[in-house]
Scaffold this motif. Structure first.
Motif, PDB file in Angstrom:
ATOM      1  N   LEU A  64      39.722  39.900  38.480  1.00  0.00           N
ATOM      2  CA  LEU A  64      39.314  39.408  39.796  1.00  0.00           C
ATOM      3  C   LEU A  64      39.361  37.883  39.779  1.00  0.00           C
ATOM      4  O   LEU A  64      38.721  37.241  38.949  1.00  0.00           O
ATOM      5  N   TRP A  87      32.121  43.812  38.743  1.00  0.00           N
ATOM      6  CA  TRP A  87      33.359  43.285  39.313  1.00  0.00           C
ATOM      7  C   TRP A  87      33.618  41.851  38.901  1.00  0.00           C
ATOM      8  O   TRP A  87      34.162  41.071  39.655  1.00  0.00           O
ATOM      9  N   GLY A  88      33.257  41.470  37.713  1.00  0.00           N
ATOM     10  CA  GLY A  88      33.559  40.119  37.252  1.00  0.00           C
ATOM     11  C   GLY A  88      32.493  39.577  36.316  1.00  0.00           C
ATOM     12  O   GLY A  88      31.326  39.958  36.379  1.00  0.00           O
TER      13      GLY A  88
END
Length: 217
Positions: A89, A199-200
């Motif tokens: 991402l 997500w990161g």
């Protein structure tokens, strides 16, 4: 991380908002293999290009071109866009743009959307609602002193409040509905159950930790 995963999660989220009557309109999802966003009817701008204070004219243009992921029942917009490069991402724009007018839901459901907005835009200035847009940006390539890789912007482009890490869709949805639509948030357990991590990596620097910032487990 892949655009396919993000696309699926976003599609499920938007479909729920529409089916539950939380959103009046949703736009098709654009997925070109590196960016998951909304499909606009006009010329698409570069990722994260717009960082100015939203104006009524821009709000109207976003409505006209469909430059949003969802239009909520009060006319406010959700703009959700993620960028992934080689499985990582690398950027996101997650914005909540309040409607600058007190628009009746009945009108939004029964009349042409742009006609309703044009009508309210022509009203007296004292009818305009002073509510700032809220935007979470993640842009690792632009990170530097005074410009956290992940940050919250409100009221002014120079306001960049450092965030611990990129936001997953569930974190953004929880923030928006918990704080701005508490009755909706309580009524819909789905919004509370959305996944909020994974997500990161954390992006906040040690210097940014020494100032006011947004953190979570």
């Amino acid at each position: 991380m892949s655009c396919r995963v993000i696309h699926t999660e976003l599609d499920n989220f938007l479909t729920y908002l529409l089916g539950a009557g939380i959103a009046l309109y949703i736009t098709p999802i654009s997925n070109d293999g590196t960016r998951v966003s909304w499909v606009t009817q006009g010329l698409a701008s570069k990722f994260l290009q717009h960082r100015n204070k939203p104006s009524i004219a821009e709000y109207r243009d976003w409505i006209d071109s469909g430059a949003y992921s969802a239009l909520l029942i009060d006319g406010s917009l959700l703009q959700i866009s993620y960028e992934v490069i080689e499985g990582a991402l690398t950027g996101h724009r997650l914005a909540y743009v309040p409607c600058p007018f007190d628009v009746e839901e009945r009108l939004l459901r029964t009349e042409a959307l742009l006609d309703v907005i044009e009508y309210h835009a022509a009203c007296a200035p004292e009818d305009i609602r002073l509510r700032a847009a809220v935007r979470f940006d993640y842009d690792l390539a632009a990170a530097g002193p005074g410009h956290p890789a992940t940050h919250l912007t409100i009221n002014s482009p120079s306001c960049r409040i450092a965030c611990a890490a990129p936001l997953r869709l569930g974190q953004f949805a929880d923030f928006v509905f918990r704080h701005f639509y508490p009755a909706v948030w309580k009524l819909h357990p789905y919004l509370q159950r959305l996944a909020k991590s994974g997500w990161g990596d954390r992006t906040i620097s040690e210097d940014e930790r020494q100032s006011m910032h947004i953190n979570w487990p």
